[in-house]
Design a protein around this motif. Structure first.
Motif, mmCIF file in Angstrom:
data_model
loop_
_atom_site.group_PDB
_atom_site.id
_atom_site.type_symbol
_atom_site.label_atom_id
_atom_site.label_comp_id
_atom_site.label_asym_id
_atom_site.label_seq_id
_atom_site.Cartn_x
_atom_site.Cartn_y
_atom_site.Cartn_z
ATOM 1 N N GLY A 172 0.802 -1.217 0.000
ATOM 2 C CA GLY A 172 0.000 0.000 0.000
ATOM 3 C C GLY A 172 0.836 1.268 0.000
ATOM 4 N N ARG A 173 0.137 2.372 0.229
ATOM 5 C CA ARG A 173 0.808 3.683 0.170
ATOM 6 C C ARG A 173 0.330 4.540 1.329
ATOM 7 N NH1 ARG A 173 0.595 5.444 -6.114
ATOM 8 N NH2 ARG A 173 -1.424 6.278 -5.481
ATOM 9 N N PHE A 174 0.943 4.385 2.471
ATOM 10 C CA PHE A 174 0.550 5.126 3.667
ATOM 11 C C PHE A 174 1.480 6.329 3.818
ATOM 12 C CE2 PHE A 174 -0.975 0.844 3.990
ATOM 13 C CZ PHE A 174 -2.241 0.972 4.536
ATOM 14 N N VAL A 175 1.180 7.344 3.043
ATOM 15 C CA VAL A 175 2.045 8.532 3.001
ATOM 16 C C VAL A 175 1.184 9.785 3.060
ATOM 17 C CG1 VAL A 175 3.876 7.440 1.649
ATOM 18 C CG2 VAL A 175 1.978 8.577 0.471
ATOM 19 N N PRO A 176 1.809 10.922 3.415
ATOM 20 C CA PRO A 176 1.074 12.193 3.337
ATOM 21 C C PRO A 176 0.574 12.452 1.908
ATOM 22 C CG PRO A 176 3.122 12.472 4.559
ATOM 23 C CD PRO A 176 3.151 11.089 3.971
ATOM 24 N N GLU A 177 -0.571 13.087 1.834
ATOM 25 C CA GLU A 177 -1.212 13.356 0.552
ATOM 26 C C GLU A 177 -0.276 14.018 -0.464
ATOM 27 O OE1 GLU A 177 -4.046 12.624 -0.863
ATOM 28 O OE2 GLU A 177 -3.876 14.005 -2.564
ATOM 29 N N THR A 178 0.595 14.908 0.015
ATOM 30 C CA THR A 178 1.504 15.623 -0.887
ATOM 31 C C THR A 178 2.312 14.665 -1.762
ATOM 32 O OG1 THR A 178 1.688 17.288 0.838
ATOM 33 C CG2 THR A 178 3.295 17.430 -0.932
ATOM 34 N N VAL A 215 9.213 17.656 -3.989
ATOM 35 C CA VAL A 215 8.781 16.441 -4.692
ATOM 36 C C VAL A 215 8.736 16.617 -6.207
ATOM 37 C CG1 VAL A 215 6.326 16.970 -4.375
ATOM 38 C CG2 VAL A 215 7.044 14.590 -4.635
ATOM 39 N N GLN A 216 8.521 17.824 -6.686
ATOM 40 C CA GLN A 216 8.352 17.952 -8.132
ATOM 41 C C GLN A 216 9.663 17.850 -8.904
ATOM 42 O OE1 GLN A 216 5.910 21.341 -7.494
ATOM 43 N NE2 GLN A 216 4.052 20.321 -8.192
ATOM 44 N N VAL A 264 8.973 15.420 0.499
ATOM 45 C CA VAL A 264 7.716 16.165 0.609
ATOM 46 C C VAL A 264 7.931 17.626 0.205
ATOM 47 C CG1 VAL A 264 5.995 17.059 2.235
ATOM 48 C CG2 VAL A 264 6.693 14.701 2.395
ATOM 49 N N THR A 265 9.098 18.152 0.555
ATOM 50 C CA THR A 265 9.373 19.570 0.324
ATOM 51 C C THR A 265 9.722 19.866 -1.136
ATOM 52 O OG1 THR A 265 10.202 19.623 2.582
ATOM 53 C CG2 THR A 265 10.737 21.503 1.212
ATOM 54 N N LEU A 316 12.254 11.247 3.506
ATOM 55 C CA LEU A 316 10.842 11.460 3.153
ATOM 56 C C LEU A 316 10.448 12.926 3.371
ATOM 57 C CD1 LEU A 316 9.340 8.164 4.575
ATOM 58 C CD2 LEU A 316 9.088 8.945 2.207
ATOM 59 N N ARG A 317 10.964 13.543 4.441
ATOM 60 C CA ARG A 317 10.661 14.963 4.687
ATOM 61 C C ARG A 317 11.238 15.834 3.579
ATOM 62 N NH1 ARG A 317 12.319 13.734 10.564
ATOM 63 N NH2 ARG A 317 10.309 13.236 11.495
ATOM 64 N N VAL A 372 1.406 11.560 -2.765
ATOM 65 C CA VAL A 372 0.652 10.596 -3.572
ATOM 66 C C VAL A 372 0.790 10.864 -5.072
ATOM 67 C CG1 VAL A 372 -1.633 9.657 -4.083
ATOM 68 C CG2 VAL A 372 -0.930 10.015 -1.709
ATOM 69 N N PRO A 373 0.688 12.135 -5.520
ATOM 70 C CA PRO A 373 0.852 12.356 -6.966
ATOM 71 C C PRO A 373 2.225 11.914 -7.479
ATOM 72 C CG PRO A 373 -0.197 14.249 -5.944
ATOM 73 C CD PRO A 373 0.267 13.360 -4.819
#
Lengths: 416, 267
Positions: free
Chosen positions: A16-22, A189-190, A186-187, A182-183, A24-25
């Protein structure tokens, strides 16, 4: 009754993918890239070309005759022991197979920056190497404790042009390095690709890493068939997050007669609080984006693992291993710090190979596995063993324990 | 009518305050929660500390470690919730945290205990729309909502997935993670985040609060203009970290919340 359709991104109930919404894309984008770019003939040609010309694949499958006799002097339980020599890969471990694949993919996806976490430093070195080759900036998060005990790899990463970021939080080991990576992701990601080193993390990482590492099992299966004319009785490897083990296991997954055996780090013993035997002692939980076996306390707080080997010092494990354990397709044993140290000595002296402390854990259980198989089938076993990496990086840990006669003292004799 | 529906259906913009429960102690967290309510917070997010808070920056990560070291966790947070609920029957209470402590307790059991403690909804930061339908089902049975999260990276597909998840458990409001980053990032463009929250409210059919980066009266005002409300988290936790005595901490918390209350009331 038909079993329910497998859920995308899951291995049975695990994954699965239990991550902050940011994030997911970004995982969607990576999943799409796995299905299009990674599967394309052009990508596969380029990656496999690099495995041949740059990594040095295929790696040899060599027979360890002296070690087999040392483990079983009379030849009653262990007939043939085959070592799949990932230590001979460029950079010294199997980690380069995945790092080259992911960094090549990052380049194709137009990412301009790569980050990674590392425990023993082998994945960090592999990622730094691939980034140098592909001209991408690379930052590697590494627990401060691991920076200390794996100093040679920290130096190698710096020489390769990567920036090593020591992580001071928590137990200052692999778990904390992954939190920090991971932090970072998140910051940014693009622009950034997060190159995960183990077959763990949120989907599609476990599948992406396993697909790159399955080259180990593909080669080993063909090589053992050529060498002995039959499949082995077992395939064995060490398991931290589990990337080298899953890579080896994938080659034999459909061969029902081949037992799959993983060996975890028992640290100071699975009945103490200082171990990293997640599959042996853990419960089902969520860590770093996937549902799997995890070591956590009554309140759900993740526990600090312990192992003398930085690469196995992790309180989680890849979700496919959890599935293989519960389905019974694979089984998982453990070995202590002291058993791993003894195995380093034994393999060095019988085969002339200085193996990584991670790898040594699995060496410590070969004799037991061979005896069990021999007892069950009435003839000595043949085993294919995933020799995942070389031990040069562990010299500072080993030198603290080396005795005047060249043998290694127990873990309690030196600082871990 | 659900308490949170009543709060979000009211006249004023909603001020949500996040506390890391158990930092510095569970008794003091109860006191600080009550101070927040007195100073004008409409909803409290009772943060369950977690050992590996990957969505949080250093301020909340440090607070989580302090709380765990002092005995904080899911059970301590629920004990505090009972006390806070008894004293403040109208405040909205959201149990806020990561998934593993809920899994470890057992989802149904944890949700039942939360409902009995007076919690109105759960917000689980590492549970995107595709995961956790079992938790949503358990919450729904007990009349608890699950707060969905949306981020600057969320496309129309993600908004649709979040909407779809509302079929399994009611969403009293939506939490807009207004900054690309962890909690405590400084980069918030409050007005544009508020505008995005307003657009998401239309798409989701639910009120949307701006969730990251609110640390001043001006940002609270600018973000709340087009959003249903704002959340203050890191700024509040930092205020607590910097206070030397319980009295200092209480008065600093009250000052910050009054200031932000004034900001959202100006919106």
């Amino acid at each position: 009754m038909p079993s329910p359709a497998p859920r995308a991104g899951y291995y049975g109930p695990f994954g699965g993918r239990f991550v902050p919404e940011t994030l997911v894309p970004a995982l969607d984008e990576l999943t799409h890239a796995c299905e299009t770019i990674v599967r394309s003939d052009a990508f596969q040609r380029e990656w496999r070309g690099l495995l041949d010309s740059y990594v040095g694949r295929p790696t040899p499958l060599g027979e360890a005759k002296r070690l087999a006799r040392a483990l079983d002097p009379e030849g009653r339980s262990l007939d043939r022991l085959w070592l799949k020599r990932e230590d001979l890969c460029h950079t010294g471990s199997h980690k380069i197979n995945n790092a080259l694949g992911q960094v090549l993919l990052a380049k194709k996806m137009g990412k301009t920056r790569v980050i990674a976490e590392t425990g023993a430093g082998q994945h960090g070195v592999a990622t730094a190497t691939a980034c140098a080759l592909f001209d991408l900036p690379c930052e590697v998060y590494m627990g401060a404790e691991d920076v200390r005990r794996q100093a040679p790899n920290v130096g190698r990463m710096a020489l390769l042009g990567a920036r090593v970021v020591p992580v001071e939080s928590g137990s200052r080991t692999l778990k904390d390095a992954m939190n920090e990576a991971l932090r970072d992701w998140v910051t940014q990601v693009q622009t950034t690709h997060y190159c995960i080193g183990s077959a763990a993390g949120p989907y599609p990482y476990p599948e992406l890493v396993a697909s790159f590492q399955s080259v180990i099992g593909e080669e080993a299966r063909a090589q053992v068939l050529a060498a002995q004319g039959s499949l082995p009785d077992a395939a064995m490897a060490c398991v931290g997050g589990g990337s080298n083990a899953i890579g080896l296991f994938r080659g034999f997954m459909k061969d029902d007669g081949v037992a799959l055996v993983g060996v975890e780090a028992a640290g100071e013993g699975v009945n103490t609080e200082r171990h990293a035997a997640t599959l042996t002692m853990g419960r089902v939980g969520v860590l770093h984006g996937s549902k799997s076996y995890v070591l956590f306390d009554e309140g759900g707080q993740i526990m600090e693992a312990h192992s003398i080997s930085a690469g196995l010092d992790y309180p989680g494990v890849g979700p496919e291993h959890s599935f293989l354990k519960d389905s019974g397709r694979a089984r998982y044993l453990s070995a202590t710090d002291d058993e791993a140290l003894a195995a380093v000595s034994l393999v060095a002296r019988t085969e002339g190979i200085l193996v990584a402390l991670e790898t040594a854990h699995a060496f410590a259980r070969i004799g037991d596995v061979a005896r069990q198989i021999a007892a069950a089938q009435g003839r000595p076993a043949s085993i294919v063993f995933g020799l995942s990496g070389r031990g040069d990086k562990d010299l500072s840990t080993l030198l603290a324990r080396i005795l005047p006669d060249g043998s290694l003292g127990a873990a309690s004799r030196g600082a871990s | 009518m659900n308490r949170l529906d009543r709060i979000f259906g009211g006249e004023r913009k909603v001020l949500v305050a996040y506390l890391c429960m158990g930092d510095p102690s569970i008794e003091e967290s109860i006191d600080l929660a009550q101070a927040c309510v007195r100073a004008g917070a409409d909803v409290l997010e009772l943060g369950v500390p977690f050992s590996d808070p990957i969505a949080d920056g250093p301020v909340i990560a440090r607070a989580s470690q302090r709380s765990i070291a002092a005995g904080g966790g899911l059970q301590a947070t629920l004990r505090a919730a009972r006390v806070i609920r008894a004293a403040a029957p109208d405040v909205g209470l959201v149990l806020f945290g990561y998934y593993n402590p809920l899994l470890a307790r057992g989802e149904s059991r944890a949700v039942g205990e939360a409902a009995e403690a007076g919690i109105d909804a759960l917000l689980v930061v590492d549970l995107p729309a595709e995961e956790g339908d079992s938790l949503r089902a358990a919450a729904s049975v007990r009349g608890l909502g699950i707060v969905p999260l949306l981020a600057p990276t969320s496309s129309a597909d993600r908004v649709a997935a979040a909407r779809f998840s509302m079929a399994h458990a009611p969403a009293p409001f939506v939490y807009y993670v207004s900054v690309m980053g962890v909690t405590g990032s400084n980069a918030l463009q409050a007005a544009s985040a508020g505008a995005r929250a307003g657009a998401l409210a239309t798409a989701m059919g639910r009120p949307v609060v701006v969730g990251f980066g609110i640390d001043s009266r001006e940002k609270a005002r600018d973000a709340a203009r087009q959003a249903a409300g704002v959340v203050v988290g890191t700024a509040l936790v930092r205020t607590i970290e910097l206070g030397a005595t319980p009295a200092d901490r209480r008065s600093a918390v009250e000052r910050l919340i009054r200031d932000l209350r004034a900001g959202v009331d100006e919106a």
